[in-house]
Structure formats: structure tokens, C-alpha cells
Scaffold this active site. Structure first.
Site, short mmCIF file in Angstrom:
data_model
loop_
_atom_site.label_atom_id
_atom_site.label_comp_id
_atom_site.label_asym_id
_atom_site.label_seq_id
_atom_site.Cartn_x
_atom_site.Cartn_y
_atom_site.Cartn_z
N GLY A 203 1.06 -1.25 -0.19
CA GLY A 203 -0.06 -0.12 0.02
C GLY A 203 0.71 1.53 0.30
O GLY A 203 0.36 2.65 -0.24
N TYR B 253 26.51 5.86 9.86
CA TYR B 253 27.07 6.63 8.63
C TYR B 253 27.19 7.90 9.62
O TYR B 253 27.58 8.84 8.56
CB TYR B 253 25.59 6.63 8.18
CG TYR B 253 26.04 5.77 7.02
CD1 TYR B 253 25.89 4.74 6.91
CD2 TYR B 253 24.19 5.83 5.55
CE1 TYR B 253 25.40 3.15 6.63
CE2 TYR B 253 24.11 4.81 5.58
CZ TYR B 253 24.77 3.48 5.43
OH TYR B 253 24.44 2.80 4.78
P1 NAP Z 1 27.75 2.37 -5.16
O1 NAP Z 1 26.05 4.22 -4.87
O2 NAP Z 1 27.61 1.66 -5.81
O3 NAP Z 1 28.15 3.48 -5.47
C1 NAP Z 1 29.09 5.06 -5.61
C2 NAP Z 1 30.31 5.35 -5.71
O4 NAP Z 1 29.77 4.94 -7.60
C3 NAP Z 1 30.72 6.72 -5.75
O5 NAP Z 1 31.51 6.55 -6.04
C4 NAP Z 1 29.60 7.95 -6.61
O6 NAP Z 1 31.55 8.60 -6.89
C5 NAP Z 1 30.17 7.06 -8.03
N1 NAP Z 1 28.65 7.17 -9.09
C6 NAP Z 1 28.04 7.70 -8.22
N2 NAP Z 1 26.78 7.86 -9.73
C7 NAP Z 1 27.89 7.77 -10.96
C8 NAP Z 1 27.76 7.41 -12.50
N3 NAP Z 1 26.04 8.60 -12.63
N4 NAP Z 1 28.65 7.03 -13.12
C9 NAP Z 1 29.54 6.90 -12.40
N5 NAP Z 1 29.87 6.68 -10.80
C10 NAP Z 1 29.13 7.17 -10.47
O7 NAP Z 1 27.77 2.44 -4.14
P2 NAP Z 1 27.46 2.67 -1.99
O8 NAP Z 1 27.67 4.29 -1.79
O9 NAP Z 1 28.56 2.26 -0.97
O10 NAP Z 1 26.04 2.20 -1.70
C11 NAP Z 1 24.41 2.63 -1.75
C12 NAP Z 1 24.23 3.08 -0.51
O11 NAP Z 1 23.68 2.23 -0.34
C13 NAP Z 1 25.10 3.84 0.24
O12 NAP Z 1 25.64 5.91 -0.18
C14 NAP Z 1 24.22 3.71 1.55
O13 NAP Z 1 23.19 4.88 1.11
C15 NAP Z 1 23.59 2.09 1.18
N6 NAP Z 1 24.22 1.24 1.73
C16 NAP Z 1 23.51 -0.04 2.84
C17 NAP Z 1 24.94 -0.88 2.94
C18 NAP Z 1 23.68 -1.96 3.99
O14 NAP Z 1 24.72 -2.42 4.59
N7 NAP Z 1 22.52 -1.30 4.67
C19 NAP Z 1 26.07 -0.80 2.65
C20 NAP Z 1 26.47 0.04 1.67
C21 NAP Z 1 25.90 0.47 1.23
P3 NAP Z 1 30.47 9.97 -6.73
O15 NAP Z 1 30.48 10.37 -4.87
O16 NAP Z 1 31.74 10.96 -7.05
O17 NAP Z 1 28.91 10.75 -7.66
#
Ligand code: NAP
Length: 272
Positions: free
Chosen positions: A8, A47
Site C-alpha cells: 500500500g 553513517y
Molecule cells: P554505489 O552507490 O554503488 O557507488 C557509489 C560510487 O559510485 C561513488 O564513488 C560515486 O561517486 C560513484 N558514482 C555515482 N554515480 C555515478 C555515475 N553516474 N557514474 C559513475 N560513477 C558514479 O556504492 P555505495 O555508496 O557503497 O552504496 C550506495 C548506498 O547504499 C550507500 O550510500 C548506502 O546508503 C547504502 N548501503 C547500505 C549498506 C547496508 O549495509 N545496508 C551497505 C552499503 C551501502 P561520486 O560520489 O563521486 O558521485
């Protein structure tokens, strides 16, 4: 924006991940994300940026609260019922909002204590402080256990073209859960993949856009890429104006190599 319909609720299929965004960088990214159309934000007590996000949300006069979907996650040390309640109150205070849209158990640590943790989370839901409850990094079996103790809305797991999640996807579909893909860009590595770049070339899109579109096409999947530059923020949102073909999808499915970027010592025994 495309929405995922779950229990929902309408969840924006594309959100902003905020891990590693802190202070001014975080405030700027979240402000620009709101400006370019993001309405779904993923944070966590771990974070250390709930206060920075909250400062932007409080100063944002344009978007109504009910248009936003805000997720936070309990720290691993906050699983005792009293800590669940107190730490969520702290999160809400830092975020400057009266409720989160989704409160997750970040990791299945101390799994035997989970029923008490979930019971406290249900109280938060009953008190209007968390609209939906969920888990993260739970195996499918652990999700099934959690569902016996609380109404579970979501499992958030690592999911990208190099790590297929067929069991999690099947469970989410069977049980009517949101499956949120974290690290959807494989921590930026998708941008260097020749296959994703070639598919992108065919559609005048980037490899990152191809990876994100592939994920959000798989209902009930939402993706939360992190981006800090305005260019990446805009690029990652511009994925709803093209269609992948069956051939594209087959090529992307063949990229699965079971590659995990997030595997801390306290992770569960992954199913694959
Ligand atoms: P991600 O989103 O897979 O990758 C982020 C990286 O990709 C950064 O270096 C970013 O660079 C780059 N990027 C972003 N857009 C891009 C594009 N269009 N082209 C090329 N590169 C690009 O990795 P993540 O931050 O580890 O994961 C995403 C989110 O998932 C986290 O921020 C968090 O909120 C969540 N997360 C959750 C857990 C959990 O345990 N629940 C664990 C890990 C992550 P720039 O910053 O320079 O743009």
C-alpha cells in the site's frame, strides 16, 4: 520518477544513498538531490550524517514531508529494546522529522535477540515514529524468521550486475516486500564495465544508467546509488526515458560473478 508499490506504500524506485557523505559534502549533495528531484534518502545511525541531512530537510521549504521517503537503520549496538527506542528518538531528533518512512535493522548481529529488537520496533511503529519496519543484510531464511515476529516491509541487500540476487528477489515477490539494492553501482565499478558501456552506447546512456535501469525494472526493487557530484546525481535519476531490450537484460545477467563489496566480519553466512 517510477514508484515501487509495496504493502500500500509508494516508494520512489530511485533514492540517494548517503554512506560516506558527511558535513558540508552531505548537505550540498542532499540539497542538490532535492533540487533535481530525489525524494528517497537512505541513511543510517552508523553513517554519522543524520544531522547533516536533517539540516537540509529542515531548511527545505519546497517538498512536503509526505512526498519524502526517509530510511534510517539501527546501529549494531542498538538492538536492545531500550536502545532501539532511545536511538530512534535520537535519529528523529537529528533528522528533524517526526517519523521515518522505514526503520531497518542494519545487520543481523545477535540474531537470537531479534524478537525483542523487532518488538521494540513495532512499538515505534505503533507510536507513529516509523511508518514501516524492515531489515538489511538478512539472508532469506533470516527474513522469514523476522516475518514471524513483525510486519516486515523490506530487506536491503547488496545488489548490482556483478552480484545477482535471485533468491532475495523471489522472496520479495512471494512475500510482497520491497527489495532495496545497495551498492547498485558496484561502488562505481559498473562505469568501467565494457558490456554495460556497450549497452549504454546503444541507448545513448552511461553504464551506470544501464545498471540502475536494470535494477529498477525488476519489481519490487528500489536502488539507492550514492552520488556526490551534481552530474552524477542528475545522471542517476535520468533512467526512466529508455527501455532495455531482452537481449540487453541477458547480457547484463551474464555479468554475475558473485562479487561482494560489503562483507564485514559480522556479516551472516551469505547464501550465495
Ligand atoms: P554505489 O552507490 O554503488 O557507488 C557509489 C560510487 O559510485 C561513488 O564513488 C560515486 O561517486 C560513484 N558514482 C555515482 N554515480 C555515478 C555515475 N553516474 N557514474 C559513475 N560513477 C558514479 O556504492 P555505495 O555508496 O557503497 O552504496 C550506495 C548506498 O547504499 C550507500 O550510500 C548506502 O546508503 C547504502 N548501503 C547500505 C549498506 C547496508 O549495509 N545496508 C551497505 C552499503 C551501502 P561520486 O560520489 O563521486 O558521485
Amino acid at each position: 520518477m517510477q514508484f515501487v508499490q509495496v504493502q500500500g506504500e509508494q516508494v520512489p524506485a530511485l533514492g540517494l544513498g548517503t554512506w560516506l557523505l558527511r558535513g558540508d559534502d552531505c548537505r550540498r549533495a542532499v540539497r542538490e538531490a532535492l533540487e533535481v528531484g530525489y525524494r528517497h534518502f537512505d541513511t543510517a545511525q552508523m553513517y554519522g550524517n543524520e544531522d547533516a541531512i536533517g539540516q537540509v530537510l529542515r531548511s527545505n521549504m519546497v517538498v512536503d514531508r509526505d512526498q519524502l521517503f526517509i530510511t534510517t537503520k539501527l546501529n549494531n549496538r542498538n538492538h536492545a529494546p531500550r536502545d532501539v527506542l532511545a536511538s530512534t528518538d535520537d535519529s528523529l531528533r537529528r533528522l528533524g522529522i517526526g517519523y521515518v518512512d522505514l526503520l531497518l535493522v542494519h545487520w543481523p548481529v545477535a540474531f537470537e535477540a531479534l524478537p525483542a529488537t523487532l518488538e521494540a520496533m513495532v512499538k515505534l511503529r505503533d507510536d507513529g515514529k516509523a511508518r514501516n519496519l524492515g531489515v538489511s543484510n538478512f539472508t532469506t531464511e533470516q527474513v522469514e524468521t523476522a516475518r514471524r515476529h513483525a510486519p516486515i516491509f523490506c530487506n536491503q541487500v547488496e545488489y548490482h550486475p556483478f552480484l545477482a540476487q535471485p533468491d532475495q528477489l523471489a522472496l520479495a515477490r512471494d512475500r510482497g516486500l520491497l527489495l532495496t539494492a545497495y551498492c547498485p553501482l558496484a561502488r562505481g565499478q559498473v562505469a568501467h564495465d565494457p558490456t554495460l558501456n556497450e549497452i549504454g552506447r546503444r541507448h545513448h546512456k552511461t553504464a551506470a544508467q544501464v545498471a540502475l535501469r536494470w535494477l529498477v525494472d525488476q519489481e519490487p526493487v528500489a536502488a539507492v546509488p550514492k552520488a556526490s557530484s551534481r552530474q552524477h546525481l542528475e545522471e542517476n535519476l535520468a533512467i526512466f526515458d529508455f527501455e532495455l531490450t531482452d537481449e540487453d537484460r541477458d547480457e547484463i545477467a551474464a555479468l554475475d560473478r558473485g562479487e561482494r563489496f560489503i562483507d564485514p566480519p559480522f556479516a551472516p553466512a551469505w547464501e550465495r
